[in-house]
Scaffold this active site. Structure first.
Site, PDB file in Angstrom:
ATOM      1  N   ARG A 129      -0.437   4.300  -0.682  1.00 21.55           N
ATOM      2  CA  ARG A 129      -1.336   5.318  -0.087  1.00 21.55           C
ATOM      3  C   ARG A 129      -1.523   6.596  -0.889  1.00 21.55           C
ATOM      4  NH1 ARG A 129      -3.533   1.610   3.114  1.00 21.55           N
ATOM      5  NH2 ARG A 129      -2.447   1.222   5.071  1.00 21.55           N
TER       6      ARG A 129
ATOM      7  N   ASN B 269      -5.233  -7.295   9.211  1.00 19.51           N
ATOM      8  CA  ASN B 269      -6.358  -7.999   8.601  1.00 19.51           C
ATOM      9  C   ASN B 269      -5.910  -8.698   7.317  1.00 19.51           C
ATOM     10  OD1 ASN B 269      -8.897  -8.841   7.887  1.00 19.51           O
ATOM     11  ND2 ASN B 269      -9.598  -6.825   7.196  1.00 19.51           N
TER      12      ASN B 269
ATOM     13  N   ASP C  86       2.126  -7.058   2.010  1.00 22.06           N
ATOM     14  CA  ASP C  86       0.952  -6.322   2.491  1.00 22.06           C
ATOM     15  C   ASP C  86       1.394  -5.146   3.370  1.00 22.06           C
ATOM     16  OD1 ASP C  86      -1.596  -5.435   2.874  1.00 22.06           O
ATOM     17  OD2 ASP C  86      -2.283  -7.131   4.063  1.00 22.06           O
TER      18      ASP C  86
ATOM     19  N   HIS D  81       0.860  -1.187   0.000  1.00 19.27           N
ATOM     20  CA  HIS D  81       0.000   0.000   0.000  1.00 19.27           C
ATOM     21  C   HIS D  81       0.892   1.231   0.000  1.00 19.27           C
ATOM     22  CE1 HIS D  81      -3.734  -2.267   0.841  1.00 19.27           C
ATOM     23  NE2 HIS D  81      -2.904  -3.097   1.439  1.00 19.27           N
TER      24      HIS D  81
ATOM     25  N   HIS E 176      -2.913 -12.646   0.859  1.00 19.20           N
ATOM     26  CA  HIS E 176      -2.564 -12.853   2.282  1.00 19.20           C
ATOM     27  C   HIS E 176      -3.303 -14.010   2.962  1.00 19.20           C
ATOM     28  CE1 HIS E 176      -6.088 -10.287   2.630  1.00 19.20           C
ATOM     29  NE2 HIS E 176      -5.433  -9.165   2.371  1.00 19.20           N
TER      30      HIS E 176
ATOM     31  N   GLY F 245      -3.047  -3.176  10.051  1.00 21.46           N
ATOM     32  CA  GLY F 245      -1.937  -3.133   9.108  1.00 21.46           C
ATOM     33  C   GLY F 245      -0.590  -3.006   9.788  1.00 21.46           C
TER      34      GLY F 245
ATOM     35  N   ASN G 138      -6.667   0.898  -2.731  1.00 21.12           N
ATOM     36  CA  ASN G 138      -7.494   1.561  -1.701  1.00 21.12           C
ATOM     37  C   ASN G 138      -6.925   2.919  -1.302  1.00 21.12           C
ATOM     38  OD1 ASN G 138      -5.364   0.323  -0.357  1.00 21.12           O
ATOM     39  ND2 ASN G 138      -6.573  -0.307   1.416  1.00 21.12           N
TER      40      ASN G 138
END
Ligand code: DOR
Length: 444
Positions: free
Chosen positions: A71, A295, A322, A69, A239, A341, A101
């Site tokens: 961001r 998660n 992840d 990620h 994951h 996270g 995301n």
């Protein structure tokens, strides 16, 4: 005349699972490509401008992360493409696939083009964007998948959330099939996991936290496998965290279904007991420490053992970080409210080498799961040539010391995300140099 850009990595131990190479040797990089691989001390075909001494170090293809990620756009307080790719370089990664995301999510042409442009301008390593499955990641209508693929998306994922609707997932697979791209799913039945903040088991009971049962993941894995069978579309399972998921993927692969799967370093090395907060290996942890919240959640010892066995048996194709950077504000709050996270790019190698040092997996096998394994997936998605030191391949190389001991100091991370439960832990193994396209982007 030495070429101004030619770089000789001399005296290291070359490990390249793509060609079964595991021997001392030298490697010459020129014009952004691997130019030559030779025996120790053998004169290279051209004089290098620069020499990188690698005695006592492992030299392998640059690591590929199928799942991180970055961001940007929208959550630059957590991470940016510049800081995230620098963290990748420090961790030994030369290619990263970034998730959708963001804000706005990567569900439109402009967002995907923005990520590619920023990465070209500011990225330390190669960035391959993963675009949304559904518009706005809302799980209602499909995103314009063909257009997104045309813009450079290498896969589709609503990661962070699963594709909850079985019907939408079916259609997504049907649309992705002619594009030759995978749907990367975050497998989770939200009706089962809802409200859960950690693994459902004895630790959750003792702490009074609501758990997410393993079945919440396994129901979704089973559904995705059935839909791959129905449509012929390619599902990449993200994951994986439970023993049951490994078994389901094992059966799917035996049937020859188009399924691939990844597992994270934290699910391979850490368990739910850490939420209790007492561990000699992780000195900074306290009970209900939100840095353990992720998660899918950290699971049981039995799950960890099954995931490692899944790697050895070739059931799991790749290790993916992840990497999920968050701010202090996101994490310094009640366990129930904290963001999920772990900031993982800079600790992945050290954590994974623990498996090698404990004799749980061989070093070439670990390297394969970080290089040729994910490269095979990217090749099938239309990005060939990565994850190898074969002459002519992009000059993406990682040089690491498998034995260097270091203490994790999140304040020294390149990532803006300091959310790691490994703070203060001593890891054994560290990237010493990362070369992307022939350019040294990190040197320790
Ligand atoms: O722990 C997680 N964090 N899991 C996810 O699937 C999403 C990620 C994030 O974006 O923070």
């Amino acid at each position: 005349m030495p070429r101004t850009d030619a770089l000789l990595i001399r005296g290291g131990h070359l490990i390249d699972p793509s060609q079964g190479l595991d021997a001392p040797g030298d490697i010459l990089l020129a014009e952004g490509k691997v130019a030559w691989v030779g025996k120790p001390g053998e004169p290279p075909p051209q004089k290098p401008a620069q020499i990188l001494p690698a005695k006592g170090l492992v030299v392998c293809p640059g690591f590929i992360d199928l799942h991180c990620h970055l961001r940007e756009p929208g959550f630059e307080e957590k991470e940016t493409i510049a800081t995230g790719t620098l963290a990748a370089a420090r961790g030994g990664f030369t290619t990263v696939c970034c998730m959708a995301n963001t804000n706005p999510p990567l569900d439109n042409l402009a967002s995907v083009e923005f990520v590619l442009r920023r990465a070209a301008e500011l990225g330390a390593v190669r960035v391959l964007p993963v675009a949304c499955v559904s518009q706005g990641r809302k799980g209602q209508e499909l995103a314009e998948m063909a257009e997104l693929a045309g813009a450079g998306a290498v896969a589709f994922s609503d990661d962070g959330d699963p594709v909850a609707s079985t019907r939408l997932m079916r259609h997504a697979l049907e649309y992705a099939l002619p594009l030759g791209l995978p749907i990367m799913d975050h497998p989770q039945d939200v009706s089962l996991s809802q409200g859960g903040v950690m693994h459902e088991g004895w630790v959750a009971t003792r702490l009074g936290l609501k758990g997410m049962p393993s079945a919440a993941e396994e129901v979704a894995v089973a559904r995705d496998i059935l839909l791959a069978e129905l449509t012929g579309g390619w599902v990449h399972l993200q994951h994986l965290s439970t023993a049951g998921s490994v078994e389901l993927v094992r059966l799917a692969k035996e049937k020859g279904l188009p399924i691939t799967a990844e597992v994270t370093p934290h699910h391979l090395a850490l368990t739910h007991e850490l939420v209790l907060g007492k561990s000699p290996d992780f000195p900074g942890l306290h009970p209900y420490d939100t840095r353990t919240k992720v998660n899918p959640p950290l699971r049981s010892k039995e799950d960890v053992a099954a995931l490692i066995q899944g790697l050895k048996d070739g059931i799991i194709d790749a290790i993916a970080t992840d990497h999920a950077p968050h701010t202090r504000v996101d994490k310094e709050c009640e366990y129930d409210l904290a963001a999920s996270g772990i900031s993982g790019l800079e600790t992945a190698l050290g954590l994974l080498l623990g498996l090698v040092h404990r004799g749980e997996i061989g070093l070439p096998d670990l390297i394969a799961l970080l290089t040729s394994g994910p490269a095979r997936i990217l090749k099938a998605a239309g990005i060939p040539g990565l994850g190898t030191l074969q002459a002519g391949a992009p000059a993406d190389v990682t040089v690491f010391d498998p034995d260097a001991e270091w203490t994790v100091e999140p304040e020294a991370f390149a990532s803006k995300g300091r959310n790691t439960l490994l703070a203060g832990a001593v890891l054994r193994g560290k990237a010493m140099a990362t070369i992307y396209g022939g350019k040294v982007v990190f040197q320790g």
